[in-house]
Design an enzyme around this catalytic site. Sequence first.
Site, PDB file in Angstrom:
ATOM      1  N   ILE A 227       0.763  -1.199  -0.073  1.00  0.00           N
ATOM      2  CA  ILE A 227       0.035   0.263   0.172  1.00  0.00           C
ATOM      3  C   ILE A 227       0.547   1.376   0.121  1.00  0.00           C
ATOM      4  CG2 ILE A 227      -1.701   1.713   1.198  1.00  0.00           C
ATOM      5  CD1 ILE A 227      -2.166  -0.871   2.935  1.00  0.00           C
TER       6      ILE A 227
ATOM      7  N   SER B 287       0.230   6.218   6.040  1.00  0.00           N
ATOM      8  CA  SER B 287       0.558   6.565   7.129  1.00  0.00           C
ATOM      9  C   SER B 287      -0.372   7.553   7.624  1.00  0.00           C
ATOM     10  CB  SER B 287       1.622   7.524   6.890  1.00  0.00           C
ATOM     11  OG  SER B 287       1.325   8.371   6.173  1.00  0.00           O
TER      12      SER B 287
ATOM     13  N   GLY C 251      -5.159   8.917   7.006  1.00  0.00           N
ATOM     14  CA  GLY C 251      -6.218   8.570   5.900  1.00  0.00           C
ATOM     15  C   GLY C 251      -7.279   7.213   5.078  1.00  0.00           C
ATOM     16  N   ILE C 252      -7.009   7.463   4.316  1.00  0.00           N
ATOM     17  CA  ILE C 252      -7.412   5.989   3.722  1.00  0.00           C
ATOM     18  C   ILE C 252      -6.172   4.666   3.524  1.00  0.00           C
ATOM     19  CG2 ILE C 252      -7.852   5.066   1.091  1.00  0.00           C
ATOM     20  CD1 ILE C 252      -9.647   8.055   0.557  1.00  0.00           C
ATOM     21  N   GLY C 253      -5.455   5.315   3.157  1.00  0.00           N
ATOM     22  CA  GLY C 253      -4.454   4.656   3.109  1.00  0.00           C
ATOM     23  C   GLY C 253      -3.749   3.975   4.122  1.00  0.00           C
TER      24      GLY C 253
ATOM     25  N   SER D 192     -11.013   8.879  -7.529  1.00  0.00           N
ATOM     26  CA  SER D 192     -12.031   9.791  -7.310  1.00  0.00           C
ATOM     27  C   SER D 192     -13.260   9.714  -7.805  1.00  0.00           C
ATOM     28  CB  SER D 192     -12.110  10.929  -6.748  1.00  0.00           C
ATOM     29  OG  SER D 192     -13.022  12.050  -6.865  1.00  0.00           O
TER      30      SER D 192
ATOM     31  N   TYR E 173      -6.399  18.390  -9.530  1.00  0.00           N
ATOM     32  CA  TYR E 173      -6.859  17.374  -8.653  1.00  0.00           C
ATOM     33  C   TYR E 173      -7.606  16.447  -9.956  1.00  0.00           C
ATOM     34  CZ  TYR E 173      -8.207  13.617  -5.637  1.00  0.00           C
ATOM     35  OH  TYR E 173      -8.688  12.298  -4.830  1.00  0.00           O
TER      36      TYR E 173
END
Length: 255
Positions: free
Chosen positions: A6, A10, A12-14, A125, A138
């Site tokens: 992954i 570090s 959030g989502i990960g 996203s 983004y």
Amino acid sequence: MSSVLITGASKGIGRAIAIELSRRGHRVIATARHPEALAELPVDQRLRLDVTVQESVDQAMKDAGEIDVLVSNAGETIRAPLESVPLTEVERLYQINTLGALRVAQGVLPAMRERGAGRLVFLSSIQGRMVLPMIGPYGASKWALEALAETLAIETGHFGIKVSVVQPGAVSSGGGERAKVFLRENDPYTPLYEALGALRGESVTPEDVATVVADTIEQPEPPLRVPVGAPAERVLRARKEAPESEPFLTTEINW
């Protein structure tokens, strides 16, 4: 169980993905630019990996060992109008969100191709299929990511490699709040920036996204595109049904 690397684990989502996959019994290799931030994660390996630096990717590939699944999650965002956004910031987003994802995919693909099996899961996203004002750089990086992912699905599918793109909408991970904002004093786009909240809609949690990612990995035949939650499904359906002759916006805003 699979061996899963992954990127951007570090926070959030990960981080949520790493926890969920570990809970399900997978061998998780969590990576981040600052591996000390991974210290408390219940994973098998914690590695330094900067997706924008080829030498860092090469070293992580050597240290990780055999990788069955890549979860390409590392990413950042900014807030700025396209009229005045610093192009160096746009280039930086592409280096992380788009080229970084491809760089790591190139690192894992040769071994997957030789084995005749592998999974690539890209965190995109809903903005990989539509745009939102003030978040254009983004969105553009995610549109490009989705083009790369779909191409990889075609090019590598006959080698036994399966590719999926996970598409959440708004996520309560803090990423939007941490985003740099590039607005000048008395900027004419400030009212539009202040109206952005009306476009975010209902949010999902990082844990919601992690569950979808884990379910996708464990499906024998995963779909190419996987929206996360009913709000994302509704928006993407509306985008698909909207006429191509005019810009699409999820809701009208006044600014």
